[in-house]
Design a protein around this motif. Structure first.
Motif, PDB file in Angstrom:
ATOM      1  N   PHE A 135       0.836  -1.211   0.000  1.00 29.76           N
ATOM      2  CA  PHE A 135       0.000   0.000   0.000  1.00 29.76           C
ATOM      3  C   PHE A 135       0.867   1.257   0.000  1.00 29.76           C
ATOM      4  CE2 PHE A 135      -1.792   3.294   2.820  1.00 29.76           C
ATOM      5  CZ  PHE A 135      -2.786   3.764   1.973  1.00 29.76           C
ATOM      6  N   LEU A 136       1.917   1.248   0.815  1.00 32.97           N
ATOM      7  CA  LEU A 136       2.777   2.428   0.921  1.00 32.97           C
ATOM      8  C   LEU A 136       3.449   2.734  -0.411  1.00 32.97           C
ATOM      9  CD1 LEU A 136       4.242   4.606   2.544  1.00 32.97           C
ATOM     10  CD2 LEU A 136       5.932   2.875   3.197  1.00 32.97           C
ATOM     11  N   PHE A 137       4.030   1.723  -1.051  1.00 31.96           N
ATOM     12  CA  PHE A 137       4.747   1.958  -2.306  1.00 31.96           C
ATOM     13  C   PHE A 137       3.790   2.433  -3.404  1.00 31.96           C
ATOM     14  CE2 PHE A 137       7.849  -1.483  -0.758  1.00 31.96           C
ATOM     15  CZ  PHE A 137       8.575  -0.545  -0.070  1.00 31.96           C
TER      16      PHE A 137
ATOM     17  N   PHE B  34      -9.809  -6.369   2.549  1.00 32.36           N
ATOM     18  CA  PHE B  34     -10.805  -6.619   1.508  1.00 32.36           C
ATOM     19  C   PHE B  34     -11.027  -5.365   0.651  1.00 32.36           C
ATOM     20  CE2 PHE B  34     -11.838  -9.669   4.878  1.00 32.36           C
ATOM     21  CZ  PHE B  34     -11.893 -10.848   4.139  1.00 32.36           C
ATOM     22  N   ILE B  35     -10.962  -4.207   1.300  1.00 35.71           N
ATOM     23  CA  ILE B  35     -11.119  -2.948   0.553  1.00 35.71           C
ATOM     24  C   ILE B  35      -9.907  -2.709  -0.326  1.00 35.71           C
ATOM     25  CG2 ILE B  35     -11.433  -0.456   0.786  1.00 35.71           C
ATOM     26  CD1 ILE B  35     -12.875  -1.005   3.426  1.00 35.71           C
ATOM     27  N   GLU B  36      -8.718  -3.007   0.196  1.00 31.60           N
ATOM     28  CA  GLU B  36      -7.505  -2.884  -0.616  1.00 31.60           C
ATOM     29  C   GLU B  36      -7.604  -3.757  -1.857  1.00 31.60           C
ATOM     30  OE1 GLU B  36      -4.257  -3.873   1.941  1.00 31.60           O
ATOM     31  OE2 GLU B  36      -3.974  -1.813   2.602  1.00 31.60           O
ATOM     32  N   ASN B  37      -8.091  -4.978  -1.669  1.00 25.76           N
ATOM     33  CA  ASN B  37      -8.248  -5.875  -2.817  1.00 25.76           C
ATOM     34  C   ASN B  37      -9.254  -5.317  -3.820  1.00 25.76           C
ATOM     35  OD1 ASN B  37      -6.392  -7.835  -2.297  1.00 25.76           O
ATOM     36  ND2 ASN B  37      -7.813  -9.308  -1.423  1.00 25.76           N
TER      37      ASN B  37
ATOM     38  N   HIS C  96      -7.776  -4.722  -7.511  1.00 23.46           N
ATOM     39  CA  HIS C  96      -8.110  -5.646  -8.595  1.00 23.46           C
ATOM     40  C   HIS C  96      -9.443  -5.342  -9.274  1.00 23.46           C
ATOM     41  CE1 HIS C  96      -4.772  -7.961  -7.132  1.00 23.46           C
ATOM     42  NE2 HIS C  96      -5.338  -8.127  -5.956  1.00 23.46           N
ATOM     43  N   GLY C  97     -10.225  -4.404  -8.727  1.00 23.04           N
ATOM     44  CA  GLY C  97     -11.547  -4.178  -9.307  1.00 23.04           C
ATOM     45  C   GLY C  97     -11.765  -2.801  -9.883  1.00 23.04           C
ATOM     46  N   ILE C  98     -10.795  -1.927  -9.709  1.00 24.04           N
ATOM     47  CA  ILE C  98     -10.994  -0.549 -10.156  1.00 24.04           C
ATOM     48  C   ILE C  98      -9.881  -0.169 -11.126  1.00 24.04           C
ATOM     49  CG2 ILE C  98     -11.225   1.848  -9.439  1.00 24.04           C
ATOM     50  CD1 ILE C  98     -13.412  -0.031  -8.409  1.00 24.04           C
ATOM     51  N   SER C  99     -10.257   0.389 -12.260  1.00 23.76           N
ATOM     52  CA  SER C  99      -9.258   0.908 -13.196  1.00 23.76           C
ATOM     53  C   SER C  99      -9.906   1.980 -14.057  1.00 23.76           C
ATOM     54  CB  SER C  99      -8.690  -0.206 -14.073  1.00 23.76           C
ATOM     55  OG  SER C  99      -9.619  -0.565 -15.071  1.00 23.76           O
TER      56      SER C  99
ATOM     57  N   ASN D 241      -9.734   4.298  10.216  1.00 25.72           N
ATOM     58  CA  ASN D 241      -8.608   4.060   9.310  1.00 25.72           C
ATOM     59  C   ASN D 241      -9.109   3.705   7.910  1.00 25.72           C
ATOM     60  OD1 ASN D 241      -5.712   3.460   8.696  1.00 25.72           O
ATOM     61  ND2 ASN D 241      -6.521   1.377   8.452  1.00 25.72           N
ATOM     62  N   ILE D 242     -10.176   2.911   7.846  1.00 29.94           N
ATOM     63  CA  ILE D 242     -10.771   2.566   6.550  1.00 29.94           C
ATOM     64  C   ILE D 242     -11.225   3.827   5.821  1.00 29.94           C
ATOM     65  CG2 ILE D 242     -12.778   1.472   5.472  1.00 29.94           C
ATOM     66  CD1 ILE D 242     -12.511  -0.776   7.536  1.00 29.94           C
ATOM     67  N   LYS D 243     -11.830   4.751   6.555  1.00 27.55           N
ATOM     68  CA  LYS D 243     -12.306   5.999   5.948  1.00 27.55           C
ATOM     69  C   LYS D 243     -11.138   6.825   5.415  1.00 27.55           C
ATOM     70  CE  LYS D 243     -16.510   6.409   8.751  1.00 27.55           C
ATOM     71  NZ  LYS D 243     -17.196   7.171   9.834  1.00 27.55           N
ATOM     72  N   ASP D 244     -10.038   6.878   6.175  1.00 25.58           N
ATOM     73  CA  ASP D 244      -8.851   7.614   5.710  1.00 25.58           C
ATOM     74  C   ASP D 244      -8.303   6.986   4.433  1.00 25.58           C
ATOM     75  OD1 ASP D 244      -8.895   9.456   7.772  1.00 25.58           O
ATOM     76  OD2 ASP D 244      -7.659   8.212   9.091  1.00 25.58           O
ATOM     77  N   PHE D 245      -8.283   5.660   4.424  1.00 22.93           N
ATOM     78  CA  PHE D 245      -7.785   4.942   3.241  1.00 22.93           C
ATOM     79  C   PHE D 245      -8.671   5.235   2.033  1.00 22.93           C
ATOM     80  CE2 PHE D 245      -7.977   1.206   0.481  1.00 22.93           C
ATOM     81  CZ  PHE D 245      -6.645   1.023   0.170  1.00 22.93           C
ATOM     82  N   ILE D 246      -9.981   5.206   2.243  1.00 25.72           N
ATOM     83  CA  ILE D 246     -10.914   5.468   1.147  1.00 25.72           C
ATOM     84  C   ILE D 246     -10.766   6.899   0.639  1.00 25.72           C
ATOM     85  CG2 ILE D 246     -13.368   5.749   0.600  1.00 25.72           C
ATOM     86  CD1 ILE D 246     -13.924   3.337   2.407  1.00 25.72           C
ATOM     87  N   GLN D 247     -10.515   7.824   1.566  1.00 26.91           N
ATOM     88  CA  GLN D 247     -10.360   9.224   1.174  1.00 26.91           C
ATOM     89  C   GLN D 247      -9.187   9.393   0.221  1.00 26.91           C
ATOM     90  OE1 GLN D 247     -12.645  11.405   2.011  1.00 26.91           O
ATOM     91  NE2 GLN D 247     -11.664  12.948   0.719  1.00 26.91           N
TER      92      GLN D 247
END
Length: 357
Positions: free
Chosen positions: A180-182, A268-271, A275-278, A230-236
């Motif tokens: 995620f960081l890279f 699961f959100i990272e996945n 893999h599902g968004i482009s 943390n999930i909300k920050d990631f989504i932001q």
């Protein structure tokens, strides 16, 4: 090691105290018939003395045999031979003490066997009685010590398993954070080259997420409130990157302090993003629903999917998540639907279950 020796000392000391009390009781009861003319307090006094004398034979015998069993490393035949020799010496000592000290000096009588004085202190029947008395005591000591060692070994194995699981979980978590960081740093680099206005906001959000990953994720469990934040920050961060994305997050939590292992839900959100968004998906979407009712967590994610998604890397990510769930929540329920145009994931964890960490 020091605590083990202390525990062993306490257990064995307690055993000898209880054994001494038992032997005093049995011999005191027996003396009623053997010496009916003696007053009870005399009989009790004599019994206390003679049982202390017997301990001078029994204790060295017990620990000599234990030493041979645990410490002497030689052929089994020689261990048996040495043990028999020690038992014979103990039986002779037991008989000598009984015949020459207990009867003449403690009770003031001559030892009799079936109304007759035995020929010497060694006799087949009385020697057998002494042997059985000693072997019964040795069996008790070995039983206590073997039980103690098994209990200690069980605790050590349990501790090693716990440490192994903790190490495995740490390694599994470590596989997530660098990826995620890279990826995010690469995106920030791209935004900086374009001089995008959103760059400072992304850096700020990344700072919050990494602070969570470094400090909060090091804990075994955290509140579900912090995990969702943390999930909300990631989504932001992802929203800033993917303007075309339609994303919704619905939460219904009745206990915000409920403890959960960190970094489980976000994977699961990272996945879903990985893999599902482009950019090739015009109607890309992610729908997330987190519900906690009466200690039961229901976690639902549905996301759009490319026709040519990275199936192999998706399976690796799911394998990682499944392994963590097996270790942390053995009785969880996870269902993954891989449809032609979307992924659907549902996870149910019952925190009321005694096997949940």
């Amino acid at each position: 090691m020091k605590s083990d020796r202390k525990s062993k000392l306490h257990i064995h000391l307690l055993f000898w105290i209880l054994y001494y009390i038992l032997e005093v009781y049995l011999d005191f009861y027996w003396s009623r018939y053997q010496f009916p003319n003696f007053q009870w307090h005399i009989r009790l006094q004599n019994t206390l003395i003679l049982e202390l004398g017997y301990l001078l034979v029994k204790i060295p015998l017990a620990y000599s045999l234990l030493y041979i069993y645990e410490k002497v490393h030689t052929k089994l035949f020689f261990k048996y031979l040495l043990s028999i020799f020690i038992v014979v010496i103990a039986v002779l000592g037991h008989r000598f003490f009984t015949h020459y000290i207990i009867y003449p000096y403690i009770y003031g009588v001559t030892e009799m066997l079936d109304g007759k004085q035995p020929s010497g202190y060694i006799n087949g029947l009385v020697a057998f009685n002494s042997f059985m008395d000693l072997i019964f005591m040795v069996g008790l000591v070995f039983g206590i010590e073997i039980t103690r060692q098994k209990s200690l070994l069980k605790d050590q194995i349990s501790q090693l398993k716990s440490e192994k699981l903790d190490q495995e979980l740490t390694m599994l978590k470590a596989q997530i954070n660098p990826h995620f960081l890279f990826n995010t740093l690469n995106n920030i680099y791209g935004m900086a080259l374009k001089k995008a206005d959103e760059t400072p906001d992304v850096i700020l959000q990344l700072s919050k997420v990494m602070r969570y990953n470094i400090y909060e994720a090091a804990e075994k469990n955290i509140s579900i409130e912090k995990d969702i934040e943390n999930i909300k920050d990631f989504i932001q961060i992802q929203k800033i990157r993917h303007h075309h994305l339609s994303i919704s997050l619905h939460e219904d939590i009745d206990n915000s302090s409920q403890k959960i292992s960190p970094l489980i839900l976000i994977q699961f959100i990272e996945n879903a993003f990985k893999h599902g968004i482009s950019e090739s998906l015009g109607d890309a979407f992610i729908h997330i629903n987190i519900q906690l009712k009466n200690g039961i967590l229901t976690y639902f994610i549905e996301n759009s999917k490319e026709e040519r998604s990275h199936e192999h890397s998706t399976k690796i990510g799911l394998k990682n998540i499944r392994r963590q769930l097996e270790l942390l929540y053995p009785n969880h329920r996870l269902t993954v639907e891989n449809k032609s145009d979307r992924y659907i994931v549902q996870l149910i964890i019952d925190f009321n279950d005694k096997f949940s960490s």
